[in-house]
Structures are given as structure tokens and as C-alpha cells.
Scaffold this active site. Structure first.
Site, mmCIF file in Angstrom:
data_model
loop_
_atom_site.group_PDB
_atom_site.id
_atom_site.type_symbol
_atom_site.label_atom_id
_atom_site.label_comp_id
_atom_site.label_asym_id
_atom_site.label_seq_id
_atom_site.Cartn_x
_atom_site.Cartn_y
_atom_site.Cartn_z
ATOM 1 N NE ARG A 180 -106.299 -13.546 -17.254
ATOM 2 C CZ ARG A 180 -106.059 -14.366 -18.286
ATOM 3 N NH1 ARG A 180 -106.576 -14.091 -19.474
ATOM 4 N NH2 ARG A 180 -105.353 -15.459 -18.132
ATOM 5 C CD GLU A 194 -113.437 -13.904 -18.003
ATOM 6 O OE1 GLU A 194 -113.048 -15.086 -17.965
ATOM 7 O OE2 GLU A 194 -112.871 -13.028 -18.644
ATOM 8 C CG HIS A 213 -111.606 -16.095 -21.182
ATOM 9 N ND1 HIS A 213 -111.195 -15.672 -19.939
ATOM 10 C CD2 HIS A 213 -110.454 -16.366 -21.862
ATOM 11 C CE1 HIS A 213 -109.875 -15.691 -19.873
ATOM 12 N NE2 HIS A 213 -109.396 -16.111 -21.033
HETATM 13 P P1 NAP Z 1 -96.103 -11.634 -22.602
HETATM 14 O O1 NAP Z 1 -95.334 -12.213 -23.723
HETATM 15 O O2 NAP Z 1 -95.587 -11.762 -21.212
HETATM 16 O O3 NAP Z 1 -96.348 -10.079 -22.932
HETATM 17 C C1 NAP Z 1 -96.931 -9.211 -22.022
HETATM 18 C C2 NAP Z 1 -96.787 -7.789 -22.551
HETATM 19 O O4 NAP Z 1 -97.484 -6.897 -21.664
HETATM 20 C C3 NAP Z 1 -95.336 -7.302 -22.612
HETATM 21 O O5 NAP Z 1 -95.141 -6.568 -23.782
HETATM 22 C C4 NAP Z 1 -95.214 -6.414 -21.375
HETATM 23 O O6 NAP Z 1 -94.235 -5.408 -21.604
HETATM 24 C C5 NAP Z 1 -96.625 -5.827 -21.284
HETATM 25 N N1 NAP Z 1 -96.936 -5.386 -19.945
HETATM 26 C C6 NAP Z 1 -96.800 -6.071 -18.787
HETATM 27 N N2 NAP Z 1 -97.167 -5.293 -17.746
HETATM 28 C C7 NAP Z 1 -97.530 -4.105 -18.263
HETATM 29 C C8 NAP Z 1 -97.994 -2.894 -17.673
HETATM 30 N N3 NAP Z 1 -98.140 -2.750 -16.350
HETATM 31 N N4 NAP Z 1 -98.299 -1.868 -18.499
HETATM 32 C C9 NAP Z 1 -98.134 -1.990 -19.842
HETATM 33 N N5 NAP Z 1 -97.697 -3.119 -20.460
HETATM 34 C C10 NAP Z 1 -97.403 -4.159 -19.649
HETATM 35 O O7 NAP Z 1 -97.573 -12.232 -22.552
HETATM 36 P P2 NAP Z 1 -98.424 -12.923 -23.733
HETATM 37 O O8 NAP Z 1 -98.045 -14.343 -23.841
HETATM 38 O O9 NAP Z 1 -98.373 -12.052 -24.923
HETATM 39 O O10 NAP Z 1 -99.893 -12.858 -23.049
HETATM 40 C C11 NAP Z 1 -100.436 -11.620 -22.657
HETATM 41 C C12 NAP Z 1 -101.703 -11.795 -21.848
HETATM 42 O O11 NAP Z 1 -102.789 -12.105 -22.723
HETATM 43 C C13 NAP Z 1 -101.737 -12.919 -20.815
HETATM 44 O O12 NAP Z 1 -101.080 -12.558 -19.616
HETATM 45 C C14 NAP Z 1 -103.224 -13.136 -20.612
HETATM 46 O O13 NAP Z 1 -103.712 -12.304 -19.587
HETATM 47 C C15 NAP Z 1 -103.835 -12.685 -21.953
HETATM 48 N N6 NAP Z 1 -104.387 -13.843 -22.705
HETATM 49 C C16 NAP Z 1 -105.732 -13.904 -22.946
HETATM 50 C C17 NAP Z 1 -106.247 -14.969 -23.670
HETATM 51 C C18 NAP Z 1 -107.716 -15.074 -23.963
HETATM 52 O O14 NAP Z 1 -108.212 -16.184 -24.076
HETATM 53 N N7 NAP Z 1 -108.433 -13.988 -24.141
HETATM 54 C C19 NAP Z 1 -105.424 -15.991 -24.109
HETATM 55 C C20 NAP Z 1 -104.061 -15.893 -23.857
HETATM 56 C C21 NAP Z 1 -103.551 -14.800 -23.138
HETATM 57 P P3 NAP Z 1 -93.431 -4.708 -20.409
HETATM 58 O O15 NAP Z 1 -93.077 -5.784 -19.430
HETATM 59 O O16 NAP Z 1 -92.262 -4.082 -21.116
HETATM 60 O O17 NAP Z 1 -94.354 -3.675 -19.842
HETATM 61 C C1 8YV Z 2 -107.225 -19.794 -21.216
HETATM 62 C C2 8YV Z 2 -106.064 -17.526 -21.244
HETATM 63 O O1 8YV Z 2 -108.464 -20.022 -21.760
HETATM 64 O O2 8YV Z 2 -103.919 -18.419 -21.559
HETATM 65 C C3 8YV Z 2 -104.601 -17.536 -21.032
HETATM 66 O O3 8YV Z 2 -104.116 -16.639 -20.331
HETATM 67 O O4 8YV Z 2 -106.737 -16.616 -20.862
HETATM 68 C C4 8YV Z 2 -106.720 -18.616 -21.990
HETATM 69 O O5 8YV Z 2 -105.893 -19.151 -22.967
HETATM 70 C C5 8YV Z 2 -107.397 -19.739 -19.758
HETATM 71 O O6 8YV Z 2 -106.288 -19.344 -19.054
HETATM 72 C C6 8YV Z 2 -107.799 -21.138 -19.289
HETATM 73 O O7 8YV Z 2 -108.602 -21.044 -18.212
#
Ligand code: NAP
Ligand code: 8YV
Length: 321
Positions: A233, A262, A280
Site C-alpha cells: 500500500r 491513488e 495498482h
Molecule cells: P497476510 O497473509 O495477512 O500477510 C501480511 C504480512 O504482513 C504478515 O507476514 C504480517 O506478519 C506482516 N505484517 C502485518 N503488520 C505488520 C507490521 N506492522 N510490521 C511488519 N509486518 C507486518 O497478507 P497477504 O495476503 O500476503 O497481503 C498482504 C498485503 O498486500 C495486503 O494487505 C494488501 O495491502 C497488499 N496487496 C496488494 C496488492 C496489489 O494489487 N498491489 C494485491 C494484493 C495485496 P506479522 O503479523 O507477524 O507482523
Molecule cells: C485489488 C489489492 O486490486 O487485494 C488487494 O489488497 O490491492 C488488489 O488486489 C484492490 O483491492 C481492488 O480494489
């Protein structure tokens, strides 16, 4: 008074309508997709479910205007734009779309890493601009010999790590607690990890607890050969500090899929030649967005069938604790 007895669902915008609306419109009275504020004013008292995505948040103020609200189904695994703590306080279920996007987002993260270090978009522009005829594209930086620090080692972080392993590069990671059974060194201190690696990949949740954790100190520790990839993010990076570091070349380059505000990307970032900027698109394929849309639908239907949520978030566990 309406004769329609279907539960009212408020959509905060158009969300994969050929998946979500198509499946929900027979059973639910859908409002709001095209006029959120108008629907909130007209139907707030009757709304029992909200379907939302990151671009429009579900704030405490919105939740408090929906006295019959039971469930908020978020399109996206990251739900930092939903006030899940307030939802929990009001007994409202929140669901997200985990796992179905892991591999897609990890693929994009690796694509962005390569694009940034090997300057793939810049090389493409070079050919289009007809510059190749005058001179070869300059030699550039390499992935060889790099060490990667992953910030966040959850579902997607682990999928990224698997790919980095295939590239033969050492991995370290930063989270609030070590993940059992992972062979990579864990750092509790992000600055210390940034000092020991030269490439950071961010894949952790947004929200108050992670706001600005990649700050000037972390960027300084990463150093002049440093590369920052953000697929998490925009809020987790101090964007002005990043712009300064890129301008002053105190880090080498950045690849960004996400931004603080964004879709507004600061002109100062757009003017730099050592950044790759994406709108994104981590999960933005027909295949994966369809799977995410389906999970949104499955959560809503399961809830109103009385079977509970499919993928509740941590703040609203199910069955209730
Ligand atoms: P997840 O399985 O919940 O993993 C989150 C990770 O972040 C865990 O390892 C957690 O470990 C760590 N974390 C949480 N709070 C933290 C903190 N304060 N400091 C350091 N580490 C921390 O989540 P995921 O499914 O992998 O998704 C992760 C994130 O990717 C989403 O929340 C979203 O914001 C982003 N994302 C972006 C896109 C995109 O389109 N660019 C798409 C999908 C997701 P601990 O709890 O042990 O700290
Ligand atoms: C999506 C994402 O595009 O899953 C997330 O956290 O950032 C993306 O996969 C977004 O949330 C949809 O608006």
C-alpha cells in the site's frame, strides 16, 4: 414503502459487475453502484450488506449510518479502507479475498523488480523514441549478487519468496514475529534489515500500524545501490522521503504499484527516470479478478444463507470468539 422484501445491499461502486452484480441481483436489492451518496441517503436504514473495494472506504461514519448492517464484503485481500475495528464493535462481519490472488500478485512483484532493475520500460521507450539508431542503450544495474529483504511474509510474501529463491538470491524478512519453519533470517528491526540487504519488497497490510514505516531512515540504511519495490500500500512508505531519496540518488531506483493518494501520483515521481510506476495492477487480470469477485459473492450468499462467512478478517473472527 417498498414492496421489495429482498435484503438491501449497498455497493460502493462498480465492482466486477459481470461477476458480482450478475449473481446477486436476483436475490438482493442492489443500490449505490452508480450513486453511493444518494443510495446511502435513500436506503441507509434498510441496508444489510455492503460490497466494497479499496477505492472508496467504509468509514466509521458510513457504518454508523447503517443500523441494520450485518456484513461488509471487501473486494481485495487488503481491507485497510474498511474500518474493521468499528465494524467489529457494531457486530458487523467483514470479509476479504485472501489466497486467490497470491500467485498473480507475486508474479507482478517479480515483473516489477526486473523492470525496475533492468530498466525495461526505459529501454522500451528508447526503442520507440528512435534512439537505438544513434547509440546502444546504456549498461545498467543487475539483479545478480543482490540480497532481498521482504517486508511482510504472509500469503503473498511467501509466494514472492518462492520466486526469489528460483532466481538464486538470498532472502531475509521483516514482520512483527518470526514465521515458524521458514529458513530465511528474520529481522524484528526494519532498519537493521535495510542495512543488510540492498533490495526491499513491501507486501504487508496498510493502515495505521504500518503507516510510513519505510521512512527516510530505512531508505538511508538501504543505501545508494538500494532498490525499493512496493506492491503493498502507498501508505506504508513516506512518499516525500522516497521522492527525495530517488532525486538525490541516495537509493538507486524504485518500482511502485501503489501510492499514497491513488490515482493521484505526484508530478515529482512521474518526472523521475529511476522509477517504474504501475497503476495498482497487482491482481489485475481477468482470471484473478474473477476469482476475487466470486469470493465476494460467496461470502455474501453464505452469510445470508445463515452459514456464516467464507473468509472473515481477523477483527471479526467466525465462529465468534
Ligand atoms: P497476510 O497473509 O495477512 O500477510 C501480511 C504480512 O504482513 C504478515 O507476514 C504480517 O506478519 C506482516 N505484517 C502485518 N503488520 C505488520 C507490521 N506492522 N510490521 C511488519 N509486518 C507486518 O497478507 P497477504 O495476503 O500476503 O497481503 C498482504 C498485503 O498486500 C495486503 O494487505 C494488501 O495491502 C497488499 N496487496 C496488494 C496488492 C496489489 O494489487 N498491489 C494485491 C494484493 C495485496 P506479522 O503479523 O507477524 O507482523
Ligand atoms: C485489488 C489489492 O486490486 O487485494 C488487494 O489488497 O490491492 C488488489 O488486489 C484492490 O483491492 C481492488 O480494489
Amino acid at each position: 414503502m417498498s414492496e421489495d422484501t429482498r435484503p438491501v445491499l449497498l455497493l460502493t461502486g462498480m465492482i466486477m459487475d459481470h461477476v458480482v452484480e450478475r449473481q446477486l441481483k436476483e436475490r438482493f436489492h442492489l443500490v449505490g453502484a452508480e450513486d453511493f451518496e444518494g443510495a446511502l441517503a435513500a436506503h441507509g436504514d434498510e441496508v444489510r450488506g455492503v460490497v466494497t473495494r479499496g477505492s472508496r472506504g467504509v468509514t466509521a461514519a458510513v457504518i454508523e449510518r447503517l443500523p441494520k448492517l450485518e456484513i461488509i464484503s471487501n473486494f481485495g485481500v487488503g481491507y485497510d479502507s474498511v474500518d474493521a475495528a468499528t465494524a467489529a464493535k457494531h457486530g458487523v462481519m467483514v470479509t476479504n479475498t485472501p489466497d486467490v490472488l497470491n500467485e498473480e500478485v507475486a508474479d507482478l512483484a517479480l515483473g516489477l523488480l526486473l523492470a525496475t532493475i533492468r530498466e525495461i520500460p526505459q529501454a522500451d521507450r528508447y526503442v520507440r523514441d528512435g534512439k537505438w539508431k544513434a547509440a546502444a542503450f546504456p549498461l545498467g544495474a543487475t539483479l545478480r549478487g543482490r540480497s532481498i529483504g521482504i517486508v511482510g511474509m504472509g500469503r503473498i510474501g511467501r509466494a514472492i519468496a518462492k520466486r526469489i529463491e528460483a532466481f538464486g538470491l538470498p532472502i531475509a524478512y521483516h514482520t512483527r514475529g518470526p514465521v515458524p519453519d521458514l529458513p530465511y533470517p528474520h529481522y524484528l528491526d526494519l532498519v537493521a534489515m535495510a542495512r543488510d540487504v540492498d533490495t526491499l519488497i513491501l507486501i504487508l497490510p496498510g493502515g495505521p500500524s504500518t503507516r510510513g514505516i519505510v521512512n527516510a531512515e530505512v531508505l538511508a540504511a538501504l543505501g545508494p545501490n538500494g532498490v525499493l519495490i512496493n506492491v503493498a500500500r502507498g501508505s506504508v512508505v513516506d512518499e516525500p522521503a522516497l521522492i527525495e531519496a530517488l532525486k538525490a540518488r541516495t537509493i538507486l531506483a524504485a518500482g511502485l504499484d501503489v501510492f499514497a493518494d491513488e490515482p493521484n501520483v505526484p508530478e515529482a515521481l512521474r518526472a523521475l527516470d529511476n522509477v517504474v510506476l504501475l497503476p495498482h495492477v497487482g491482481s489485475a487480470t481477468h482470471f484473478t479478478r474473477t476469482a476475487m469477485g466470486q469470493l465476494v459473492v460467496d461470502n455474501v450468499i453464505s452469510w445470508f444463507d445463515g452459514k456464516g462467512p467464507v473468509t472473515p478478517v481477523a477483527e471479526t473472527p467466525w465462529p465468534k470468539g
